[in-house]
Design a protein around this motif. Structure first.
Motif, PDB file in Angstrom:
ATOM      1  N   UNK A 237      -3.032  -3.136 -16.722  1.00  0.00           N
ATOM      2  CA  UNK A 237      -3.771  -2.149 -15.932  1.00  0.00           C
ATOM      3  C   UNK A 237      -4.256  -2.761 -14.617  1.00  0.00           C
ATOM      4  N   UNK A 238      -4.737  -3.995 -14.684  1.00  0.00           N
ATOM      5  CA  UNK A 238      -5.222  -4.661 -13.468  1.00  0.00           C
ATOM      6  C   UNK A 238      -4.083  -4.906 -12.484  1.00  0.00           C
ATOM      7  N   UNK A 239      -2.898  -5.226 -12.998  1.00  0.00           N
ATOM      8  CA  UNK A 239      -1.736  -5.407 -12.119  1.00  0.00           C
ATOM      9  C   UNK A 239      -1.371  -4.098 -11.431  1.00  0.00           C
ATOM     10  N   UNK A 240      -1.485  -2.989 -12.150  1.00  0.00           N
ATOM     11  CA  UNK A 240      -1.211  -1.681 -11.554  1.00  0.00           C
ATOM     12  C   UNK A 240      -2.223  -1.375 -10.448  1.00  0.00           C
TER      13      UNK A 240
ATOM     14  N   UNK B 172       3.762   1.892  -5.621  1.00  0.00           N
ATOM     15  CA  UNK B 172       3.228   0.902  -6.558  1.00  0.00           C
ATOM     16  C   UNK B 172       4.002   0.916  -7.868  1.00  0.00           C
ATOM     17  N   UNK B 173       4.371   2.103  -8.312  1.00  0.00           N
ATOM     18  CA  UNK B 173       5.147   2.217  -9.546  1.00  0.00           C
ATOM     19  C   UNK B 173       6.518   1.566  -9.397  1.00  0.00           C
TER      20      UNK B 173
ATOM     21  N   UNK C 118       3.233   6.936 -15.695  1.00  0.00           N
ATOM     22  CA  UNK C 118       2.704   5.866 -16.546  1.00  0.00           C
ATOM     23  C   UNK C 118       1.651   5.062 -15.805  1.00  0.00           C
ATOM     24  N   UNK C 119       1.962   4.681 -14.577  1.00  0.00           N
ATOM     25  CA  UNK C 119       1.016   3.902 -13.770  1.00  0.00           C
ATOM     26  C   UNK C 119      -0.267   4.695 -13.539  1.00  0.00           C
ATOM     27  N   UNK C 120      -0.137   5.942 -13.146  1.00  0.00           N
ATOM     28  CA  UNK C 120      -1.320   6.786 -12.872  1.00  0.00           C
ATOM     29  C   UNK C 120      -2.177   6.942 -14.122  1.00  0.00           C
TER      30      UNK C 120
ATOM     31  N   UNK D 137     -14.697   5.508 -10.160  1.00  0.00           N
ATOM     32  CA  UNK D 137     -13.454   5.814  -9.457  1.00  0.00           C
ATOM     33  C   UNK D 137     -13.068   4.569  -8.661  1.00  0.00           C
ATOM     34  N   UNK D 138     -11.872   4.042  -8.914  1.00  0.00           N
ATOM     35  CA  UNK D 138     -11.397   2.859  -8.199  1.00  0.00           C
ATOM     36  C   UNK D 138     -10.799   3.266  -6.853  1.00  0.00           C
TER      37      UNK D 138
END
Length: 316
Positions: A5-8, A21-22, A31-33, A46-47
């Motif tokens: 998750x952190x890599x995403x 990014x995906x 999947x990434x979202x 919210x990041x």
């Protein structure tokens, strides 16, 4: 919370786009979202501000990204520890090289390194120092070869060699009859320089500042390559300075135009630089020993004075 998750999150922070990014992380965009959304729900924050185009980090997201980068780096260190314990020197290694070093240094060591460490897959990219520093910070380079010192607290520098500056002075130039030149002889007004972005140019400006004043508008002619500078010099448009290794490859008839400096010779320091996280140190050590060993035989100069590649502000 997972490393994945952190890599995403890091990928989206870099590309400011979920689709890109995906692609870079080899997963589908949904999947990434979904994974980033799960992380946001878990942390109850919210990041990313998805209302902005391109996407922007929220204030807390910026702080999270800084920590995520550290965590991902540390997680990769685990594989490093295992590799070092096994004595394994291999895998992909991304290295940047500045343009004024690339064409002379690469042919000197690359073949030797590949034969000695066949399991290492080098990915080499020619980049200016500014881009190198950015990519080291973002983790997109494992190391780089650049002129130092760079005075950056986030990187480590291991000196490879000291490379003297050599004057290239055509027959019609006022300094041509001198056997050796001095820094005080240099005049920025009749010197051909590389274009902006090259740290070698900044080193020359710093060198000339020791004895002459400097104004930006003095430069009338700049080029992207030493070959062009030599040709322009041969046309009588001025002298230039070359790094020593580059002088080994010029034509025999042009070597009569080379003039060395009186000692201590002004020189640039060329180093292997890498992040303080010190990932993949076994490959960094292998590169350093290979390059330093090869260049040691080519450069015999000892009495040198290092010229900084960092362009200093003009004094009043």
């Amino acid at each position: 919370m997972t490393i994945t998750q952190l890599k995403y999150v890091l990928a989206v922070a870099e590309h400011k786009n979920f689709t890109k990014a995906a692609e870079k992380t080899f997963v589908t965009q949904p999947t990434l979202s979904m994974q980033i959304q799960k992380l946001e729900e878990e942390l109850d924050i919210l990041i990313f501000d998805r209302s902005k185009k391109p996407i922007e980090l929220t204030e807390v997201g910026s702080k999270l990204v800084m920590q995520a980068r550290n965590i991902v780096n540390e997680s990769e260190r685990i594989q490093d520890i295992v590799d070092q314990q096994k004595g394994f020197i291999g895998g992909e290694f991304k290295i940047g090289v500045i343009p004024t070093v690339m064409p002379t240094l690469l042919p000197m060591f690359l073949n030797n390194f590949i034969k000695k460490f066949p399991k290492v897959k080098l990915k080499i990219e020619e980049l200016h120092t500014e881009a190198i520093m950015e990519r080291l910070k973002d983790g997109h380079l494992d190391a780089a070869i650049a002129a130092t010192p760079l005075e950056n607290e986030n990187i480590k520098e291991r000196v490879l060699f000291y490379e003297p500056f050599v004057g290239y002075i055509p027959p019609n130039h006022r300094l041509h009859k001198k056997d050796k030149i001095e820094v005080a002889d240099l005049d920025i007004d009749d010197m051909l320089l590389l274009e902006d972005g090259h740290c070698f140019k900044d080193g020359i400006i710093n060198l000339c500042k020791t004895s002459k004043s400097y104004e930006d508008d003095h430069f009338q002619l700049e080029s992207g390559s030493f070959e062009t500078l030599i040709k322009l010099s041969n046309e009588g448009l001025g002298m230039t300075l070359l790094p020593y290794l580059h002088t080994l490859d010029i034509r025999q008839e042009e070597k009569q135009n080379l003039r060395f400096f009186t000692e201590p010779s002004p020189a640039r320091e060329v180093s292997l630089i890498f992040s303080k996280s010190e990932l993949k140190m076994q490959i960094i050590d292998a590169l350093h020993s290979t390059i330093a060993g090869v260049v040691r035989g080519a450069i015999a100069f000892q009495n040198v004075e290092i010229i900084s590649p960092i362009l200093k502000a003009k004094s009043d």
